[in-house]
Design an enzyme around this catalytic site. Sequence first.
Site, PDB file in Angstrom:
ATOM      1  N   ASN A 148      -5.985 -45.638 -16.896  1.00  0.00           N
ATOM      2  CA  ASN A 148      -6.578 -46.672 -16.085  1.00  0.00           C
ATOM      3  C   ASN A 148      -5.678 -47.635 -15.554  1.00  0.00           C
ATOM      4  OD1 ASN A 148      -8.860 -48.179 -15.526  1.00  0.00           O
ATOM      5  ND2 ASN A 148      -9.818 -48.412 -17.495  1.00  0.00           N
ATOM      6  N   THR A 169     -17.331 -52.437 -21.402  1.00  0.00           N
ATOM      7  CA  THR A 169     -16.336 -52.483 -22.451  1.00  0.00           C
ATOM      8  C   THR A 169     -16.137 -53.452 -23.422  1.00  0.00           C
ATOM      9  OG1 THR A 169     -14.958 -51.049 -21.114  1.00  0.00           O
ATOM     10  CG2 THR A 169     -13.958 -51.913 -22.865  1.00  0.00           C
ATOM     11  N   GLU A 218     -11.482 -50.304  11.536  1.00  0.00           N
ATOM     12  CA  GLU A 218     -10.302 -48.915  11.993  1.00  0.00           C
ATOM     13  C   GLU A 218      -8.934 -49.377  11.273  1.00  0.00           C
ATOM     14  OE1 GLU A 218      -9.953 -48.052  16.127  1.00  0.00           O
ATOM     15  OE2 GLU A 218      -8.103 -49.029  15.874  1.00  0.00           O
TER      16      GLU A 218
END
Length: 643
Positions: free
Chosen positions: A452, A460, A58
């Site tokens: 990014n 990569t 929550e």
Amino acid sequence: MSVMLQVNGDVKSNYINGEIDHKDEQNIAQLLPSHRYRCLIDRINDQIQSGTKFFSVEFFPPQTDSGTASLISICDRLSVAQPLFCDVTWKVGGDNASDKPNSSMTIASTIINYCGRDAMLHVTCVGQTKSDILKTLIKAKERGIKNILALRGDPPRDCEDWKAPNDGFSFATDLVSFIREQFGDYFVIAVAGYPTGHPAAGTYEEDLIHLKEKVDAGADFIITQLFFEAETFLSFVRDCRNIGIECPIIPGILPIQAYQSLQNIARLSKLKVPQKIIDMILPIKDNDEAVRNYGIDHGIQMCRELLNNGAVGLHFYTLNREFATKTILQSLGLWTERPARPLPWKTSANHARCMEDVRPIFWSSRPQSYIYRTADWEEFPNGRWGNSASASYRDLNDYYLFNPRARVPKSELLDMWGSELQCEEDVWDVFVCFLSGRENKNGHKVTCIPWNYETLADETKCFMEKLIDINQRGVLTINSQPNVNGLDSADPVHGWGNPGGYVYQKAYLEFFTSKENVEALKSVLLEFPNVNYHIVDSRCDTDYTNCPELQPIAVTWGIFPGKEIVQPTVVDPVAFKSWKDEAFGLWIDDWGKLYSEGSPSWAVIQHIVDHYCIVNLVDNDFPRETCLFDIVDRMLASRNRKQ
């Protein structure tokens, strides 16, 4: 008429939003998206049936936009362990259903659409007429919210004799009945249970009767108020079962994190803190770290006892903090960072997107932006990308909640991207530092660029040195993927989808570079007939491609047992032009605006926007070593010879 991709298919599985349908005949983990939405109560019952413990969290709406951006970051980090749902509280007297970034409605919608987790919105009777509540519920439905925690709510302070307006509701039971009358089974409804009795109830037994009335009115499950001893909850569950309440009951857990907050929460909740807890905390009450450590230990012991005695899951009141909740979950074995991905890109939890399984590759590092720009679509691509000529992309504005730039102070961005730019090469160096991880000339790490804001993808690293090399020479890469030929779908770097499958990729490279380089590139590309390309400048004065205008190219696909071929990532010429506008816009909106307009630094960024193109290259010869870096090398060599 739909346009077929080079590889196309249809996906049928029994999995949605990270949850397995245990009726699957093959009894194997299904990660690929389902074609049907499975509602929260069904997924809760699935967990119960399989004996799998779950957790949920929550949050409350922060006061500020920056606080809200930080909260979304916390939600993203907690989402790694896949909470079953996140709920968002309703502020007394707050502007909860507005479009403001810090409203309860906006936060719940953001969690669903951009964090990829199911969300539950609190709705209260207090402070709302029947008409207000109806408008709130209609808006929640429009935002993709399908779960409501129906509460009476706390009366305003110093208002002990609160009464509902004539056109309002006095009790949560009335609210539950109203939701069912107006919306049928569209919403899953939770209600609150009070293990020691509601403070306003005459007796504990009377409060249990009221709870049963809420369930009989249509509530699907119960979340309890916080408590301090496991037996309090276990006894409450037994009492509920004895009077015929059969729905799931989830214990609400509040880790003790500070002495002052414990006092405030106990006062507001009108709960008595057990004397043994007070005796433990009083000697250390001025040492926040010691109190927090005690709270974590207490939480671990209590939660373990709950789970060992039949609790189906745990609901954490996080107070918008993550450390205590994460630590407790790790100790209980419920924190599992699951590397398996349903698809190569981050999925949304919006039920309207449950069939979506195809996206353009351009937004790989900006999935929230893609979801925002396509939010108004009536249908989402499934099995094939289709005719993109009719696709429309919503305009971006700088005020959407998930904007990652909002989470990074301007001073940090200037440290990373340069407080003063003198030439294009200064910009190139920022890209190189981002890829290499080395410090820039001012001694700061570059942890993000406008295209990014996340950690670089593991894949990569497959050609990191080559990427660094070409960025040093003015080929500024913003997206790439290596070629993959039939790797196991469980591969930790490239894998996605169901177990037992095989995944494939075409090498892809996307970058900004100068128009002078582009002229050289056009000649080089004539020697590579198996490479598709698209080159566009910011104004579309240059628009050079060998791709059919309306023919997308599959650049990622997978083959799985019992499934047709799945191709979740494509290169689409029409979508690329929409992405072009966004990609060039980030130069100005995220980077250029750090500087005064007309300043030398601003002029460097503006020069790039005016004199560079964005390029994408696809190497269709995926079984062989990619030629894309060879193409770039030849382009740069040709340009140097001409100079």
